[in-house]
Scaffold this motif. Structure first.
Motif, PDB file in Angstrom:
ATOM      1  N   SER A  49      13.918   6.281 -15.497  1.00 38.26           N
ATOM      2  CA  SER A  49      14.154   6.997 -14.235  1.00 38.26           C
ATOM      3  C   SER A  49      13.870   8.489 -14.389  1.00 38.26           C
ATOM      4  O   SER A  49      13.281   9.125 -13.510  1.00 38.26           O
ATOM      5  N   PRO A  54      11.281   7.168 -10.288  1.00 39.77           N
ATOM      6  CA  PRO A  54      11.129   6.186  -9.205  1.00 39.77           C
ATOM      7  C   PRO A  54      12.196   6.388  -8.136  1.00 39.77           C
ATOM      8  O   PRO A  54      13.279   6.918  -8.414  1.00 39.77           O
ATOM      9  N   GLN A  58      11.964   1.577  -5.652  1.00 42.46           N
ATOM     10  CA  GLN A  58      11.012   1.327  -6.743  1.00 42.46           C
ATOM     11  C   GLN A  58      11.733   0.864  -8.006  1.00 42.46           C
ATOM     12  O   GLN A  58      11.242  -0.011  -8.738  1.00 42.46           O
ATOM     13  N   PRO A 110       5.681   5.064 -11.391  1.00 43.67           N
ATOM     14  CA  PRO A 110       6.457   3.900 -10.940  1.00 43.67           C
ATOM     15  C   PRO A 110       5.560   2.758 -10.464  1.00 43.67           C
ATOM     16  O   PRO A 110       5.828   1.583 -10.739  1.00 43.67           O
ATOM     17  N   GLU A 111       4.473   3.116  -9.753  1.00 41.74           N
ATOM     18  CA  GLU A 111       3.569   2.081  -9.239  1.00 41.74           C
ATOM     19  C   GLU A 111       2.899   1.317 -10.382  1.00 41.74           C
ATOM     20  O   GLU A 111       2.792   0.084 -10.346  1.00 41.74           O
TER      21      GLU A 111
END
Length: 510
Positions: A49, A54, A58, A110-111
């Motif tokens: 994190s 995110p 997410q 995050p993606e």
């Protein structure tokens, strides 16, 4: 030859199969691999994190997309293993799992992390049904098979213990991505040794692998799970309704198609066996009640009680110790008493332990937490080992892959739903905490995304405001955790009652 004659012959063959215990030792490495990967993520979440930043949504996707994809593909992969060979599928999957672990370790957004976790789920879907199906074909003696399944389950629990401890050590000395790289040596041993030790097995009467059925099962499961996640997070919405309709329609079409195919991806007649259906339902609901809570427990130990990662990993050890111990003796106990008493009793014990956790607060002593986790482990170890035995022994060995896939689908679907529902409860309650006076709006916005975000955001404030912000965030997080524990307890106790009736008269083979 009579049916009993066939069983006698298989019993003899299984009892004298050379190298079966060595082969089992390699198979359980795959189980260890998947269990370690699932548990280290929760421990690494605060670090992930901080690095990837995110959003709360997410973060949930990073946690549950792996289980979504596995749940959607397990039936298809179990059926594929029956057709092309379970050993071949296992070795291919293990190689891919190791390679994709590297992609997870070096995710830079995050993606990218969500995509990497999804791809890891594709590889993971090849591992679990293959291992259980190969055990069914390695061990034809019922008592040996019960012990082998107990060892299989114990290694999954050992992975749950080893993951946080090893992960905690790595997180204290390296960056968060290192927790995924521990998969590589395990994968290498599995592939290199498995090539020589594991015998190949497949269904000799298989038909073609039906790709439309594969697509329907994937769309159906992901659609339903996504809808539940959206409903739990945001209430009724057009997106959730459309996903639910699409998922239910796809699953209905999937079932109808299986009933008409000469060689179905999943033989729906398996569900006519009450013991099989009862065991599958028990697995699904049990994991649903447990998984969301477990996902957030590592964050509680680190971000609320201030433990270091290694200490947090060690704090979760009693659950794994209980599960390992119970798994090894579950078959003997179920034959001594009864299947339904062991499964229902185990689930009730887990439910009562979760009920105890509704008294949790920031200062709860470890004696209560450790004792609760130990009972959770013992209860789950008894229940999961016996239900796995019931599922495998309910079907002919040619259909072991399909039966194993159904068992694992229930497990992973329960995990995905548990994280979606209970995780969304925790997140929903958490986001409602009151921001202390004097905290800038941008800091408050970041703090409301996740507890890790709150701790990081507080670092830029003066000490008094930082302390107030973190304390308010921690209190809200624990409030959500208590509610999730209560919901989990209700689910487990209801499942214990259902198992008592559904598994009536069910026995393990002598």
């Amino acid at each position: 030859m009579t049916i009993s004659g066939i069983r006698t012959e298989s019993h003899t063959e299984g009892a004298h199969r050379p190298g079966r215990w060595l082969a089992l030792s390699v198979l359980v490495l795959a189980v260890l691999l998947v269990a370690v990967d699932a548990t280290v993520l929760g421990l690494a979440t605060p670090f992930l994190s901080e690095d990837l930043k995110p959003t709360g949504s997410q973060l949930l996707w990073i946690g549950d997309v792996y289980s979504f994809v596995i749940a959607g593909l397990l039936v298809s992969m179990g059926s594929l293993g029956d057709r092309i060979g379970r050993k071949k599928l296992l070795l291919i999957g293990a190689t891919a799992f190791g390679a994709l672990s590297v992609l997870n370790a070096y995710a830079s957004s995050p993606e990218m992390m969500i995509v990497a976790r999804a791809l890891l789920g594709v590889a993971g879907a090849t591992l679990m049904p293959s291992t259980l199906a190969l055990i069914r074909n390695l061990f034809h003696d019922p008592r040996e098979r019960s012990l082998a399944i107990g060892i299989w389950g114990a290694m999954a629990s050992a992975g749950a213990a080893v993951g946080p401890v090893v992960g905690g050590f790595l997180l204290e000395h390296f960056w968060w991505g290192s927790v995924f790289l521990i998969n590589l040596p395990v994968m290498a041993v599995l592939v290199l040794v498995g090539i020589k030790l594991i015998p190949e097995s497949k269904n000799p009467n298989h038909g073609p692998w039906d790709l439309p059925s594969v697509a329907l099962s994937l769309v159906g499961v992901i659609g339903v799970v996504y809808a539940v996640k959206e409903l739990a997070s945001h209430g009724l919405s057009l997106d959730a309704g459309m996903a639910a309709l699409l998922g239910v329609a796809a699953l209905t079409w999937f079932v109808r198609r299986q009933l008409t195919l000469p060689a179905p991806l999943l033989d729906m007649r398996l569900f006519r066996h009450r013991g099989f259906s009862g065991a599958v339902l028990a697995d699904l609901l049990t994991i649903l009640g447990l998984s969301g809570l477990v996902f957030f427990l590592s964050q509680f130990f680190q971000l609320v009680q201030g433990r270091q990662p290694l200490e947090a990993g060690l704090a979760e050890l009693p659950a794994a110790i209980g599960a390992v111990t119970a798994g090894l003796v579950a078959g003997v106990v179920a034959r001594r008493f009864s299947v339904r008493s062991v499964v229902a009793g185990g689930l009730a014990a887990v439910g009562l332990s979760l009920a105890v956790l509704t008294t949790l607060d920031q200062h709860t002593g470890y004696a209560l937490l450790g004792a609760s986790l130990l009972v959770v482990g013992v209860g789950a170890g008894f229940a999961f080992t016996v239900t796995a035995d019931v599922i495998l022994s309910s079907v002919p060995k040619e259909q072991a892959g399909s039966a194993s896939a159904v068992s694992e689908t229930a497990y992973e679907l329960g995990a995905a739903l548990g994280i979606a529902v209970l995780g969304s409860i925790v997140t929903g309650v958490y986001r409602g905490f009151a921001t202390p006076a004097g905290v800038p709006s941008d800091v408050a916005s970041a703090a409301h995304e996740s507890l890790g975000g709150a701790v990081e955001a507080a670092g830029g404030l003066d000490p008094q405001a930082a302390t107030a912000l973190v304390a308010s965030a921690q209190e809200a997080f624990v409030d959500g955790l208590r509610i999730a524990a209560g919901v989990g307890a209700a689910v487990l106790l209801a499942t214990a009652v259902a198992a008592w009736f559904l598994l009536r008269g069910q026995k393990l083979e002598k």
